[in-house]
Design a protein around this motif. Structure first.
Motif, short mmCIF file in Angstrom:
data_model
loop_
_atom_site.label_atom_id
_atom_site.label_comp_id
_atom_site.label_asym_id
_atom_site.label_seq_id
_atom_site.Cartn_x
_atom_site.Cartn_y
_atom_site.Cartn_z
N GLU A 15 -62.52 44.17 19.34
CA GLU A 15 -62.73 42.72 19.47
C GLU A 15 -61.44 41.96 19.17
O GLU A 15 -61.07 41.04 19.90
CB GLU A 15 -63.84 42.26 18.53
CG GLU A 15 -64.20 40.79 18.69
CD GLU A 15 -65.37 40.37 17.82
OE1 GLU A 15 -65.51 39.17 17.53
OE2 GLU A 15 -66.16 41.26 17.42
N GLN A 16 -60.74 42.38 18.10
CA GLN A 16 -59.48 41.72 17.75
C GLN A 16 -58.42 41.95 18.81
O GLN A 16 -57.64 41.04 19.13
CB GLN A 16 -58.97 42.22 16.39
CG GLN A 16 -59.79 41.75 15.20
CD GLN A 16 -60.89 42.72 14.83
OE1 GLN A 16 -61.44 43.42 15.69
NE2 GLN A 16 -61.21 42.79 13.55
N VAL A 17 -58.40 43.17 19.37
CA VAL A 17 -57.42 43.47 20.42
C VAL A 17 -57.68 42.61 21.64
O VAL A 17 -56.75 42.06 22.25
CB VAL A 17 -57.48 44.97 20.81
CG1 VAL A 17 -56.56 45.24 21.99
CG2 VAL A 17 -57.09 45.85 19.63
N GLU A 18 -58.95 42.47 22.00
CA GLU A 18 -59.30 41.68 23.18
C GLU A 18 -58.92 40.22 23.01
O GLU A 18 -58.50 39.56 23.97
CB GLU A 18 -60.81 41.81 23.44
CG GLU A 18 -61.25 41.17 24.74
CD GLU A 18 -62.73 41.42 25.04
OE1 GLU A 18 -63.30 40.65 25.82
OE2 GLU A 18 -63.29 42.39 24.49
N GLU A 19 -59.05 39.70 21.79
CA GLU A 19 -58.75 38.29 21.54
C GLU A 19 -57.26 38.04 21.32
O GLU A 19 -56.81 36.89 21.35
CB GLU A 19 -59.53 37.81 20.31
CG GLU A 19 -61.05 37.80 20.51
CD GLU A 19 -61.80 37.44 19.26
OE1 GLU A 19 -61.15 37.33 18.19
OE2 GLU A 19 -63.03 37.27 19.32
N SER A 20 -56.50 39.10 21.10
CA SER A 20 -55.07 38.95 20.80
C SER A 20 -54.25 38.68 22.05
O SER A 20 -54.63 39.03 23.17
CB SER A 20 -54.56 40.23 20.13
OG SER A 20 -53.16 40.16 19.92
N ASP A 21 -53.11 38.04 21.85
CA ASP A 21 -52.16 37.82 22.94
C ASP A 21 -51.29 39.05 23.17
O ASP A 21 -50.47 39.08 24.09
CB ASP A 21 -51.24 36.62 22.62
CG ASP A 21 -52.02 35.31 22.58
OD1 ASP A 21 -53.02 35.20 23.32
OD2 ASP A 21 -51.62 34.42 21.81
N TYR A 22 -51.48 40.06 22.31
CA TYR A 22 -50.66 41.27 22.38
C TYR A 22 -51.51 42.48 22.76
O TYR A 22 -52.71 42.52 22.53
CB TYR A 22 -49.97 41.52 21.03
CG TYR A 22 -49.08 40.38 20.60
CD1 TYR A 22 -47.78 40.26 21.08
CD2 TYR A 22 -49.55 39.40 19.71
CE1 TYR A 22 -46.96 39.21 20.68
CE2 TYR A 22 -48.75 38.35 19.32
CZ TYR A 22 -47.46 38.26 19.81
OH TYR A 22 -46.65 37.21 19.43
#
Length: 375
Positions: free
Chosen positions: A232-239
């Motif tokens: 979830e954090q990866v999907e929301e990240s700009d990176y």
């Protein structure tokens, strides 16, 4: 003079255009139907693969899960034993549900069992065999040192391991098999494609002749489980995950205390947002290929894409294998206004918002590193 009807007045070109439009519409309709059929077919296949093999069966099957088995290994063992339909579906189902803690041991399972029941049972195992060999990779270890550790513990020499893990055909196989790996790892600026992806942990193998492929798979699967956990954090990240893993490796090499990890991660993101160079010493050591105790002015001039004193942005890839805590820190960095930090030899980290204060801290405490090196 009689007028022509609209239909009679159509030119040959207009007639052809109408036919083309019909063909396009029919083709699109067919494609939509095929896509829908494929989706339904895939859903039905996966659903059936997750159902009991035989819900009316009273058979009990003895299944042994060796120490060090990955989710892929366990899936294959269960499929061969006839208690699940498909080992690959099992593997991805375990990842999807973020199931962890599957244990080695001997189990009595039945083809009538639900897949979730089997997973729960696999968390209760009792180890039956001692490992033939094991090794421990500490957090923040360089790829070169990981290879040496595996070689010293297992049946393969370092040169054979290095050769296998740099083989492009094998790397492409891994990229195709694991979502955590992408073509990015083949970037020619990256020193070792799997740097950072061999998860730091303790690994045990019952098979004294466990292949390099099996050993590597275990380590990459651990990293993939982490990626799934923080999806979830990866999907929301700009990176990308690769970039986040790279930042986590920097945090791992910089932080000594747990409380500093999210703070340092926050500083790194702040610097990136400001368009500043990261300017972190561990990247210079990695660029030089040396575990330096201190970074000199001459070291800062090292010509390498990993030298964050010379290049802006995130380095081409990880500089070590970060542990879960550092990855978690990057996924959930502290929201602060710091742009600078200075680590003292004792482990204390001093944070500042402006360069002048940072320089004062450097001047005040730099002698500690010189004295510590001389002791």
């Amino acid at each position: 003079m009689f007028g022509r009807t609209k239909k009679e007045g159509l030119t040959e070109k207009e007639k052809q255009a109408g036919i083309v439009r019909k063909i396009i519409l029919i083709t699109l309709a067919i494609l939509v139907l095929l896509a829908a059929a494929a989706a339904v077919g895939g859903w039905l296949y996966i659903s059936s693969a997750l159902e009991p093999v035989d819900e009316n069966s009273e058979e009990q099957v003895t299944v042994e899960i060796p120490i060090g088995s990955s989710a892929s290994d366990i899936g294959s063992i269960l499929e061969d034993a006839g208690v699940i339909h498909n080992g690959t579906v099992f593997q991805y189902y375990v990842r999807y549900k973020n199931e962890q803690g599957l244990q080695a041991g001997t189990y009595e399972l039945s083809p009538s069992m639900e897949i979730d029941t089997i997973i729960d049972r696999l968390k209760e195992g009792t180890v039956m065999k001692e490992p033939a060999f094991s090794f421990t990779i500490p957090e923040g270890t360089w790829y070169e040192d990981i290879v040496q550790t595996i070689a010293e513990a297992g049946p393969h020499d370092a040169e054979a391991i290095r050769s296998k893990l740099s083989d492009e055909e094998y790397l492409n196989q891994l990229i195709e098999e694991y979502d955590v790996l992408t073509d990015t790892v083949l970037n020619e600026e990256i020193r070792y494609p799997l740097e950072g992806y061999l998860f730091p942990a303790t690994y045990e193998f019952v098979d004294e002749n466990a292949s390099i492929e099996k050993i590597t798979a275990r380590m990459i699967e651990q990293t993939e489980e982490i990626m799934v956990e923080f999806s979830e954090q990866v999907e929301e990240s700009d990176y990308t995950f690769h970039e986040l893993l790279t930042l986590a490796s920097i945090v791992e090499r910089e932080a000594r205390k747990q409380e500093d990890r999210p703070k340092i991660a926050g500083v790194l993101f702040n610097r990136l947002e400001e368009g500043m160079r990261l300017e972190v010493d561990p990247t210079v050591s990695y660029a030089m290929g040396e575990h330096n105790y201190m970074t000199s002015s001459e070291d800062l001039q090292t010509d390498s894409p990993f030298n964050t004193y010379q290049h802006t942005g995130i380095p081409p890839g990880p500089i070590a294998s970060p542990g879960r805590s550092s990855i978690q820190a990057v996924m959930n960095p502290e929201d602060n206004d710091y742009l600078f930090f200075y680590a003292r030899p004792g482990g204390e980290v001093i944070y500042n918002e402006n360069y002048e204060e940072h320089r004062q801290v450097q001047e005040k405490y730099r002698h500690e590193w010189v004295e510590a090196r001389e002791e």
